[in-house]
Motif scaffolding. Structure first.
Motif, PDB file in Angstrom:
ATOM      1  N   ILE A 190      29.776  -9.510  37.221  1.00 20.54           N
ATOM      2  CA  ILE A 190      28.964 -10.429  38.084  1.00 20.54           C
ATOM      3  C   ILE A 190      27.674 -10.218  37.671  1.00 20.54           C
ATOM      4  CG2 ILE A 190      28.141 -10.521  40.523  1.00 20.54           C
ATOM      5  CD1 ILE A 190      31.057  -9.298  41.292  1.00 20.54           C
ATOM      6  N   VAL A 191      27.055  -9.267  37.432  1.00 20.90           N
ATOM      7  CA  VAL A 191      25.695  -8.977  37.057  1.00 20.90           C
ATOM      8  C   VAL A 191      25.495  -9.887  35.683  1.00 20.90           C
ATOM      9  CG1 VAL A 191      23.731  -7.307  36.456  1.00 20.90           C
ATOM     10  CG2 VAL A 191      25.369  -6.720  38.264  1.00 20.90           C
ATOM     11  N   GLU A 192      26.256  -9.646  34.818  1.00 15.06           N
ATOM     12  CA  GLU A 192      25.893 -10.409  33.452  1.00 15.06           C
ATOM     13  C   GLU A 192      26.031 -11.934  33.753  1.00 15.06           C
ATOM     14  OE1 GLU A 192      28.797 -10.831  29.497  1.00 15.06           O
ATOM     15  OE2 GLU A 192      28.712  -8.938  30.519  1.00 15.06           O
ATOM     16  N   LYS A 193      26.921 -12.095  34.651  1.00 15.25           N
ATOM     17  CA  LYS A 193      26.888 -13.738  34.891  1.00 15.25           C
ATOM     18  C   LYS A 193      25.502 -14.266  35.710  1.00 15.25           C
ATOM     19  CE  LYS A 193      30.943 -15.557  34.172  1.00 15.25           C
ATOM     20  NZ  LYS A 193      31.228 -16.779  33.468  1.00 15.25           N
ATOM     21  N   VAL A 194      24.644 -13.246  36.306  1.00 14.24           N
ATOM     22  CA  VAL A 194      23.494 -13.842  36.973  1.00 14.24           C
ATOM     23  C   VAL A 194      22.302 -13.279  36.291  1.00 14.24           C
ATOM     24  CG1 VAL A 194      24.666 -14.289  39.057  1.00 14.24           C
ATOM     25  CG2 VAL A 194      23.546 -11.849  38.472  1.00 14.24           C
ATOM     26  N   GLN A 195      22.458 -12.404  35.041  1.00 14.79           N
ATOM     27  CA  GLN A 195      21.576 -11.867  34.445  1.00 14.79           C
ATOM     28  C   GLN A 195      20.259 -12.814  34.014  1.00 14.79           C
ATOM     29  OE1 GLN A 195      21.481  -8.545  34.266  1.00 14.79           O
ATOM     30  NE2 GLN A 195      19.293  -8.756  33.613  1.00 14.79           N
ATOM     31  N   LEU A 196      20.689 -13.938  33.368  1.00 14.25           N
ATOM     32  CA  LEU A 196      19.814 -14.914  33.043  1.00 14.25           C
ATOM     33  C   LEU A 196      18.803 -15.582  34.135  1.00 14.25           C
ATOM     34  CD1 LEU A 196      21.977 -17.046  30.132  1.00 14.25           C
ATOM     35  CD2 LEU A 196      20.050 -15.367  29.773  1.00 14.25           C
ATOM     36  N   ILE A 197      19.577 -15.651  35.338  1.00 15.16           N
ATOM     37  CA  ILE A 197      18.939 -16.176  36.516  1.00 15.16           C
ATOM     38  C   ILE A 197      18.038 -14.964  36.881  1.00 15.16           C
ATOM     39  CG2 ILE A 197      19.282 -16.745  38.908  1.00 15.16           C
ATOM     40  CD1 ILE A 197      21.905 -17.609  38.296  1.00 15.16           C
ATOM     41  N   LYS A 198      18.301 -13.768  36.907  1.00 17.57           N
ATOM     42  CA  LYS A 198      17.369 -12.682  37.231  1.00 17.57           C
ATOM     43  C   LYS A 198      16.167 -12.842  36.377  1.00 17.57           C
ATOM     44  CE  LYS A 198      19.338  -8.759  38.507  1.00 17.57           C
ATOM     45  NZ  LYS A 198      18.567  -7.931  37.551  1.00 17.57           N
ATOM     46  N   ASP A 199      16.312 -12.763  35.045  1.00 17.48           N
ATOM     47  CA  ASP A 199      15.433 -12.554  33.924  1.00 17.48           C
ATOM     48  C   ASP A 199      14.420 -13.744  34.079  1.00 17.48           C
ATOM     49  OD1 ASP A 199      16.510 -10.341  33.243  1.00 17.48           O
ATOM     50  OD2 ASP A 199      17.363 -11.299  31.433  1.00 17.48           O
ATOM     51  N   ASN A 200      14.656 -14.965  34.651  1.00 10.56           N
ATOM     52  CA  ASN A 200      13.864 -16.171  34.601  1.00 10.56           C
ATOM     53  C   ASN A 200      12.995 -15.910  35.866  1.00 10.56           C
ATOM     54  OD1 ASN A 200      14.830 -17.726  32.641  1.00 10.56           O
ATOM     55  ND2 ASN A 200      16.450 -18.678  33.852  1.00 10.56           N
ATOM     56  N   TYR A 201      13.315 -15.155  36.836  1.00 12.76           N
ATOM     57  CA  TYR A 201      12.213 -14.957  37.957  1.00 12.76           C
ATOM     58  C   TYR A 201      11.417 -13.452  38.066  1.00 12.76           C
ATOM     59  CZ  TYR A 201      14.580 -19.006  39.175  1.00 12.76           C
ATOM     60  OH  TYR A 201      15.064 -20.215  39.224  1.00 12.76           O
ATOM     61  N   ASP A 202      11.237 -12.966  36.882  1.00 12.45           N
ATOM     62  CA  ASP A 202      10.219 -11.774  36.703  1.00 12.45           C
ATOM     63  C   ASP A 202       8.867 -12.383  36.905  1.00 12.45           C
ATOM     64  OD1 ASP A 202      12.128  -9.756  36.981  1.00 12.45           O
ATOM     65  OD2 ASP A 202      12.323  -9.992  34.591  1.00 12.45           O
ATOM     66  N   GLU A 203       8.389 -12.883  37.812  1.00  7.36           N
ATOM     67  CA  GLU A 203       7.212 -13.823  38.007  1.00  7.36           C
ATOM     68  C   GLU A 203       6.187 -12.605  38.564  1.00  7.36           C
ATOM     69  OE1 GLU A 203       6.021 -16.346  36.953  1.00  7.36           O
ATOM     70  OE2 GLU A 203       7.675 -17.688  36.557  1.00  7.36           O
ATOM     71  N   ASP A 204       4.872 -12.843  38.402  1.00  2.00           N
ATOM     72  CA  ASP A 204       3.711 -12.344  39.099  1.00  2.00           C
ATOM     73  C   ASP A 204       3.281 -13.163  40.312  1.00  2.00           C
ATOM     74  OD1 ASP A 204       3.530 -10.084  37.298  1.00  2.00           O
ATOM     75  OD2 ASP A 204       2.256 -11.442  36.054  1.00  2.00           O
ATOM     76  N   TYR A 205       3.974 -14.443  40.516  1.00  2.00           N
ATOM     77  CA  TYR A 205       3.381 -15.065  41.657  1.00  2.00           C
ATOM     78  C   TYR A 205       4.706 -15.976  41.942  1.00  2.00           C
ATOM     79  CZ  TYR A 205       1.903 -17.870  37.542  1.00  2.00           C
ATOM     80  OH  TYR A 205       2.008 -18.320  36.310  1.00  2.00           O
ATOM     81  N   LEU A 206       4.657 -16.460  43.237  1.00  2.00           N
ATOM     82  CA  LEU A 206       5.646 -17.291  43.451  1.00  2.00           C
ATOM     83  C   LEU A 206       5.438 -17.792  44.858  1.00  2.00           C
ATOM     84  CD1 LEU A 206       9.102 -15.461  42.597  1.00  2.00           C
ATOM     85  CD2 LEU A 206       8.294 -17.594  41.585  1.00  2.00           C
ATOM     86  N   ALA A 207       5.542 -18.974  45.204  1.00  2.00           N
ATOM     87  CA  ALA A 207       5.455 -19.620  46.390  1.00  2.00           C
ATOM     88  C   ALA A 207       6.737 -19.242  47.389  1.00  2.00           C
ATOM     89  CB  ALA A 207       5.097 -21.198  46.575  1.00  2.00           C
ATOM     90  N   PHE A 208       6.665 -18.454  48.325  1.00  2.00           N
ATOM     91  CA  PHE A 208       7.969 -17.993  49.095  1.00  2.00           C
ATOM     92  C   PHE A 208       8.265 -18.795  50.231  1.00  2.00           C
ATOM     93  CE2 PHE A 208       7.208 -14.385  46.533  1.00  2.00           C
ATOM     94  CZ  PHE A 208       8.600 -13.962  46.165  1.00  2.00           C
ATOM     95  N   ASN A 209       7.345 -19.672  50.835  1.00  2.00           N
ATOM     96  CA  ASN A 209       7.818 -20.291  51.950  1.00  2.00           C
ATOM     97  C   ASN A 209       7.637 -21.919  52.010  1.00  2.00           C
ATOM     98  OD1 ASN A 209       5.107 -20.850  52.439  1.00  2.00           O
ATOM     99  ND2 ASN A 209       4.764 -18.934  53.640  1.00  2.00           N
TER     100      ASN A 209
END
Length: 478
Positions: free
Chosen positions: A394-413
């Motif tokens: 399961i983790v392997e399936k979403v690993q690419l998604i997780k790696d894409n969001y190691d951001e220093d800044y995000l608009a959260f709302n």
């Protein structure tokens, strides 16, 4: 001159807001009745004076003579000078406090009665009860933090994802605001160059010049749009990656959910069709929240209630980020298994052979006829065998998604995301206008609108009603 005038007006508006909330406020900063220590906070010009009427130092010194950021033992006293509780008091003098006002924290035993009593005494001495989010609102109005930093405080309180928590902390430190300011400076520089070219009317409309401006605008627009897209997707992810467990009745879907979360959340019986409704459970894996859903088995049924459950299953499958398709290896493949193929074909999925502890009536090649070239995991949901391997998959399936969001800044709302979207749209319009040969002074109107959108993210040039609505969603004490 125009920018200076706008800045002056913004400062006047900010001061007017500060005047409206100038009275000293009081609130408990911890949920009543939770934990061993309760904290009552005061903020405002009279906070130290009010605290001196509520707290009596064991040392005999006056509270106003205490150094900042140093805890002192005290007795909390009522209106009759009678001690209610012993505690600690700390002063945080302006401007080196959360609100940039004088702040006092009184730490006492976390009894709802004691907390409420202290708050009432403070009110009797001249304070008023803080409104939701008012401490953070004052920090914003006094220029300590930007509006998007203030919003990060509210998001941190309710955050469920570890990844989101780290990104929100970086937002709170101002990294997102720095990126916004960088885009603002870039657009302001383009505006300045447009103004220079407008002053030399003989050069307006030069094809090379318009192409240069269009390229510069497009670079900033792409960055803003990329930020919007990533923030929007990440917001959906932090609410929980939807993992739907599906299969025909009695293949072990409920047992698998129980095995994953480590407790009996679903009812398990040998009777097919026991699960009539979808059962959802939140579970953290590798810092991301997963919403695991145990669904009703897919089969033809004459039961009205079971049909409703099957319809819900199909709806969950449409929305799923990941589908776990379960086969019972002790049962032969039938038409119900074939029905599932079309439902999950276009979804990321994992194929599982359950009941590996029983004699097998299904071979892996049989499953591969339905799902060609798929990796198949054998498990026993009852004994737990193979569950760790399934979680790794399961983790392997979403690993690419997780790696894409190691951001220093995000608009959260939604508010911040909406402003990013509008800014991108205005810049796209400006770029097209340049490419179609419109005068560059006309194009500057769209750039101005984009700049206003970016300003509103950080709390500049923003309507007071919007500010109030943002902080009304905070909890009292923040």
């Amino acid at each position: 001159m125009k920018n200076e005038k706008n800045q002056t007006q913004e400062n006047i508006q900010r001061q007017e807001r500060i005047q409206k909330v100038s009275k000293t406020i009081v609130a408990a900063s911890t949920p009543l009745g939770v934990g061993a220590v309760g904290i009552v906070k005061l903020s405002g010009n009279d906070s130290i004076e009010i605290a001196s009427k509520v707290c009596r130092l064991r040392s005999g010194k006056e509270i106003k003579k205490l150094p900042s950021f140093k805890l002192a033992l005290c007795d909390v006293i009522d209106n009759n000078n009678k001690a209610l509780d012993e505690g600690l008091v700390v002063l945080m003098r302006e401007p080196f406090s959360y609100t940039r006002e004088n702040v006092v924290e009184i730490q006492v035993h976390s009894s709802p009665l004691i907390i409420q009593k202290i708050i009432q005494i403070c009110i009797n001495k001249g304070a008023r009860l803080a409104e939701p989010g008012e401490f953070t609102k004052r920090a914003f109005l006094n220029g300590r933090i930007s509006l998007n930093q203030a919003e990060s405080v509210a998001e941190i309180v309710k955050v469920q994802s570890e990844k989101a928590l780290y990104s929100l902390y970086k937002n709170l430190r101002g990294m997102f605001g720095e990126k916004i300011s960088e885009w603002q400076k870039g657009l302001a520089f383009i505006q300045a160059k447009i103004q220079v070219e407008c002053d030399f009317s003989d050069r307006i409309g030069t094809t090379d010049l318009q192409a240069t401006f269009a390229k510069e605008i497009n670079t900033i627009r792409q960055n803003i749009r990329k930020q919007y897209d990533r923030s929007k997707k990440f917001q959906n992810l932090q609410n929980g990656l939807l993992v739907v467990i599906c299969g025909k009745p009695n293949v072990g879907k409920s047992s698998l959910l129980n095995a994953i979360i480590g407790k009996e959340r679903s009812i398990v019986t040998p009777i097919p069709g026991t699960t009539r409704d979808a059962i959802e459970e939140l579970f953290l894996i590798e810092g991301f929240p997963f919403r695991f859903v145990d669904t009703a088995g897919i089969r033809e049924s004459q039961s009205y209630i079971e049909k409703i459950g099957i319809d819900k299953t199909k709806k969950y499958l449409e929305e799923a980020h990941l589908v776990i398709v379960i086969f019972d290896q002790s049962q032969e493949i039938n038409k119900e298994d074939y029905t599932l193929v079309d439902l999950v074909r276009k979804k990321p999925h994992i194929i599982v052979l359950n009941k590996s502890d029983l004699p097998s009536k299904i071979e892996i090649k049989d499953v591969n006829e339905l799902y060609p070239q798929e990796k198949i995991i054998k498990i026993s949901a009852l004994s737990g065998k193979g569950i760790d391997r399934l979680l790794d998959q399961i983790v392997e399936k979403v690993q690419l998604i997780k790696d894409n969001y190691d951001e220093d800044y995000l608009a959260f709302n939604f508010r911040q995301q909406n402003e990013l979207f509008k800014a991108s749209t205005f810049l796209e319009q400006a770029q097209k206008s340049l490419e179609e040969g419109f005068p560059i002074d006309v194009v500057s109107i769209d750039i101005d609108e984009a700049l206003r959108c970016l300003k509103r993210i950080n709390g500049e040039d923003i309507d007071e009603k919007v500010v109030d609505s943002i902080f009304n969603n905070f909890c009292v004490g923040k």
